[in-house]
Design an enzyme around this catalytic site. Structure first.
Site, short mmCIF file in Angstrom:
data_model
loop_
_atom_site.label_atom_id
_atom_site.label_comp_id
_atom_site.label_asym_id
_atom_site.label_seq_id
_atom_site.Cartn_x
_atom_site.Cartn_y
_atom_site.Cartn_z
N GLU A 255 39.68 61.87 58.74
CA GLU A 255 40.03 63.28 58.89
C GLU A 255 41.35 63.49 58.15
O GLU A 255 42.39 63.07 58.64
CB GLU A 255 40.20 63.61 60.38
CG GLU A 255 38.95 63.39 61.20
CD GLU A 255 37.89 64.44 60.91
OE1 GLU A 255 38.23 65.52 60.38
OE2 GLU A 255 36.72 64.19 61.21
N CYS A 289 46.25 70.35 60.41
CA CYS A 289 45.39 70.12 59.24
C CYS A 289 44.58 71.36 58.87
O CYS A 289 44.29 71.58 57.69
CB CYS A 289 44.46 68.95 59.53
SG CYS A 289 43.58 69.16 61.09
P1 NAD Z 1 49.97 59.60 57.50
O1 NAD Z 1 48.76 59.32 56.70
O2 NAD Z 1 51.27 59.29 56.90
O3 NAD Z 1 49.94 58.83 58.90
C1 NAD Z 1 48.92 59.00 59.85
C2 NAD Z 1 48.87 57.78 60.77
O4 NAD Z 1 48.46 56.65 60.00
C3 NAD Z 1 50.22 57.40 61.38
O5 NAD Z 1 50.01 56.90 62.69
C4 NAD Z 1 50.69 56.28 60.47
O6 NAD Z 1 51.62 55.41 61.09
C5 NAD Z 1 49.39 55.58 60.13
N1 NAD Z 1 49.39 54.84 58.86
C6 NAD Z 1 50.11 55.09 57.73
N2 NAD Z 1 49.82 54.17 56.78
C7 NAD Z 1 48.88 53.35 57.30
C8 NAD Z 1 48.17 52.21 56.81
N3 NAD Z 1 48.35 51.76 55.56
N4 NAD Z 1 47.26 51.61 57.62
C9 NAD Z 1 47.04 52.07 58.86
N5 NAD Z 1 47.70 53.13 59.40
C10 NAD Z 1 48.60 53.77 58.62
O7 NAD Z 1 49.89 61.15 57.89
P2 NAD Z 1 50.95 62.02 58.67
O8 NAD Z 1 51.99 62.48 57.72
O9 NAD Z 1 51.38 61.35 59.89
O10 NAD Z 1 50.04 63.27 59.11
C11 NAD Z 1 49.94 64.42 58.36
C12 NAD Z 1 48.65 64.41 57.56
O11 NAD Z 1 47.54 64.30 58.45
C13 NAD Z 1 48.42 65.72 56.82
O12 NAD Z 1 47.93 65.43 55.53
C14 NAD Z 1 47.36 66.41 57.64
O13 NAD Z 1 46.59 67.35 56.93
C15 NAD Z 1 46.55 65.26 58.14
N6 NAD Z 1 45.80 65.63 59.35
C16 NAD Z 1 44.44 65.76 59.26
C17 NAD Z 1 43.70 66.14 60.38
C18 NAD Z 1 42.21 66.33 60.32
O14 NAD Z 1 41.59 66.38 61.39
N7 NAD Z 1 41.62 66.45 59.16
C19 NAD Z 1 44.37 66.38 61.58
C20 NAD Z 1 45.75 66.24 61.62
C21 NAD Z 1 46.46 65.84 60.50
#
Ligand code: NAD
Length: 518
Positions: A255, A289
């Site tokens: 997502e 999101c």
């Molecule tokens: P992010 O990708 O930086 O981090 C998300 C999560 O993944 C965090 O818990 C982070 O610690 C973890 N993570 C980061 N790198 C990783 C790796 N290599 N392996 C495993 N885990 C890892 O995103 P963010 O900045 O925290 O969130 C914002 C983003 O999330 C925005 O792009 C937003 O659109 C998206 N989002 C999407 C949805 C959806 O349902 N489509 C919902 C909410 C947020």
């Protein structure tokens, strides 16, 4: 100013964070966006802690799967009631960690309860074993059942920590899986309090483990160990997770980000449309999101719509009081403020105009930023195509429905879209033409987001797979087909038997087609 004493207290934070699977002494200081001060010290997990949590979850899952649908439904419905009973505490924690208003925090709690109810009441119908039509009637009988995949690795971001956790964890539990969840540090308290409600309702402790800490260590370890991965976060990280899952040949639902468009057609009431557009773009300060970042308004209503939007945002109250007081809250982190300011500075330097907002408001809290609407945005600016994920929406004038649809679809993302119009027919035609995983009519995102019986997810760079609805449950199981011979008829095995029976079998195929039996 927090306005009134929170139910949440340091002693409670300590009790909640004791549940993090973390064997060492290291902690991370987690700030609250309302003041920027340290809210609590969160224990930090290691890769070994992740492996330990997965091993314990694997054992707990065996009994949970055997417990059956009725028992799981009983426990999950009890958790539903506890979520509602404990809502004031959950609202406090969500606000203290995210800086959002109480109203927007309530959207999260309500969503978590809805997802829990849906999965508790639906799992048996969707995932129960069933008879299937046999390929050779009278020779075989065939049944299928769904086997839980085992341990689901759930990775969640900071922005809607509580409800996004529920949207992946609860269907996994309802399907008979265990969960190890890597919570973002900034949302961990809310998740731990939500988990407590499930534990108190009867979910075994080891069945839902929470780990925290650096993504490179803890997130990667979970991606290496889990039997299925539910990831919510940015497109860049989603791509890395997909590569890893692909190498291990485990499934993943992703997502990801969005650059969601709202189309305002020429037949709207401009004042009403502006009020809804403001919520669609700036609820949780755009850090959702499915929030709207691009508004395409028909030029016939552009002037009154624009006036009403500016008026509505100027009148809106910003704040983070722990009561239903402010209309919009704070950005969640210092990094978010930096990103919003960078996008704004880039746009203004390249010629965009700030219609309303555009100011950092340290007088309210360190990361408050006014909801900002830009015009004159061009493709060379970051805000044009990149996801800002906070406090900025761009307004474009269009000369009709077709132009609006073409512009909305000219994005690498395809998560959510919205159409404002009085005509149901035009709305449906446009909804069919938009390239997005959800389309909301006369609402920004809440129609589809709250419809947890319907699938949610993105197309293009916005994701793979679906959460919610039947698809959300089916992620966590492998279908298994069990077929047995009836003993009434013997299929051919030798050349002689084929010689005599092939004709009959061809006849059978023709009859089945004639009676339209698949
Ligand atoms: P992010 O990708 O930086 O981090 C998300 C999560 O993944 C965090 O818990 C982070 O610690 C973890 N993570 C980061 N790198 C990783 C790796 N290599 N392996 C495993 N885990 C890892 O995103 P963010 O900045 O925290 O969130 C914002 C983003 O999330 C925005 O792009 C937003 O659109 C998206 N989002 C999407 C949805 C959806 O349902 N489509 C919902 C909410 C947020």
């Amino acid at each position: 100013m927090l306005m009134r004493a929170a139910i949440a207290s340091p002693a409670l934070f300590q009790r909640l964070t004791d549940d993090v699977v973390a064997s060492g002494d290291e902690t991370t200081a987690v700030p609250t966006p309302s003041t920027g001060e340290v809210l609590h010290e969160l224990p930090r997990s290691s890769a070994d802690d992740v492996r330990e949590a997965v091993a314990r979850a694997r054992l707990a899952q065996l009994a949970w799967a055997r417990a059956g649908f009725a028992e799981r439904r009983r426990v999950l419905l009890a958790a539903h009631d506890l979520i509602l009973e404990r809502r004031e505490l959950l609202l406090d924690l969500v606000q203290l960690e995210s800086g959002k208003t109480r109203g927007q925090a309530f959207e999260e709690v309500f969503q978590a309860a809805g997802v829990t109810r849906y999965n508790a009441l639906t799992a048996r119908r969707v995932l129960g074993g069933r008879r299937k039509r046999s390929g050779l009637p009278t020779v075989f009988t065939t049944r299928m059942r769904f086997r839980p995949k085992g341990v689901a690795g759930v990775i969640t971001p900071w922005n809607w920590a509580l409800s996004l956790a529920a949207m992946d964890v609860v269907p996994a539990l309802a399907a008979g899986c265990a969960v190890v969840q890597k919570a973002d540090d900034q949302g961990a308290l809310s998740i731990l309090a939500l988990r407590r409600a499930f534990i108190d309702a009867g979910v075994p402790e080891a069945l839902w483990a929470v780990v925290t800490g650096p993504a490179a260590e803890v997130g990667e370890a979970l991606t290496d160990e889990a039997d299925y991965i539910c990831f919510t976060g940015s497109t860049a990280t989603g791509r890395k997770i997909a590569e890893k899952a692909g190498r291990r040949l485990v499934g993943a639902s992703l997502e990801l980000g969005g650059k969601n468009a709202l189309l305002v057609l020429d037949d709207v009431d401009p004042a009403q449309a502006a009020e809804s557009a403001a919520h669609a773009a700036f609820s949780t300060m755009g850090q959702l999101c499915v929030s709207i970042e691009r508004i395409y308004v028909d030029q016939k209503v552009a002037a009154p719509f624009q006036r009403a939007l500016i008026g509505s945002l100027r009148e809106a109250k910003l704040g983070s009081a722990l009561e239903y007081d402010a209309d919009f809250g704070s950005l969640a982190t210092a990094a978010q403020l930096e990103r919003v300011e960078a996008h704004l500075a880039d746009a203004v330097a390249k010629g965009a105009t700030v219609l309303v907002g555009g100011r950092h408001r340290p007088d309210l809290g360190p990361w408050f930023f006014e909801p900002t609407v830009l015009t004159g945005v061009t493709p060379d600016m970051k805000v044009y195509a990149e996801e800002t994920f906070g406090a900025i929406a761009s307004l474009y004038l269009v000369g009709g429905d077709d132009e609006a649809v073409l512009a909305a679809n000219a994005s690498d993302y395809g998560l959510n879209a919205a159409v404002f119009t009085r005509s149901a027919g035009r709305a449906r035609r446009i909804a069919d033409a938009l390239e997005a995983g959800s389309v909301n009519i006369n609402e920004g995102y809440r129609g589809s987001f709250s419809s947890v019986a319907a699938p949610m997810g993105g197309i293009k760079q916005s994701g793979l797979g679906r959460r919610n609805g039947e698809a959300g449950l089916l992620r966590f199981v492998d279908p298994v087909t069990v077929s047995s011979t009836t003993g009434l008829l013997q299929l051919p095995r030798t050349a002689a038997e084929y010689t005599t029976k092939v004709g009959l079998m061809v006849l059978l195929a023709r009859v089945l087609k004639a009676i339209r039996r698949a």
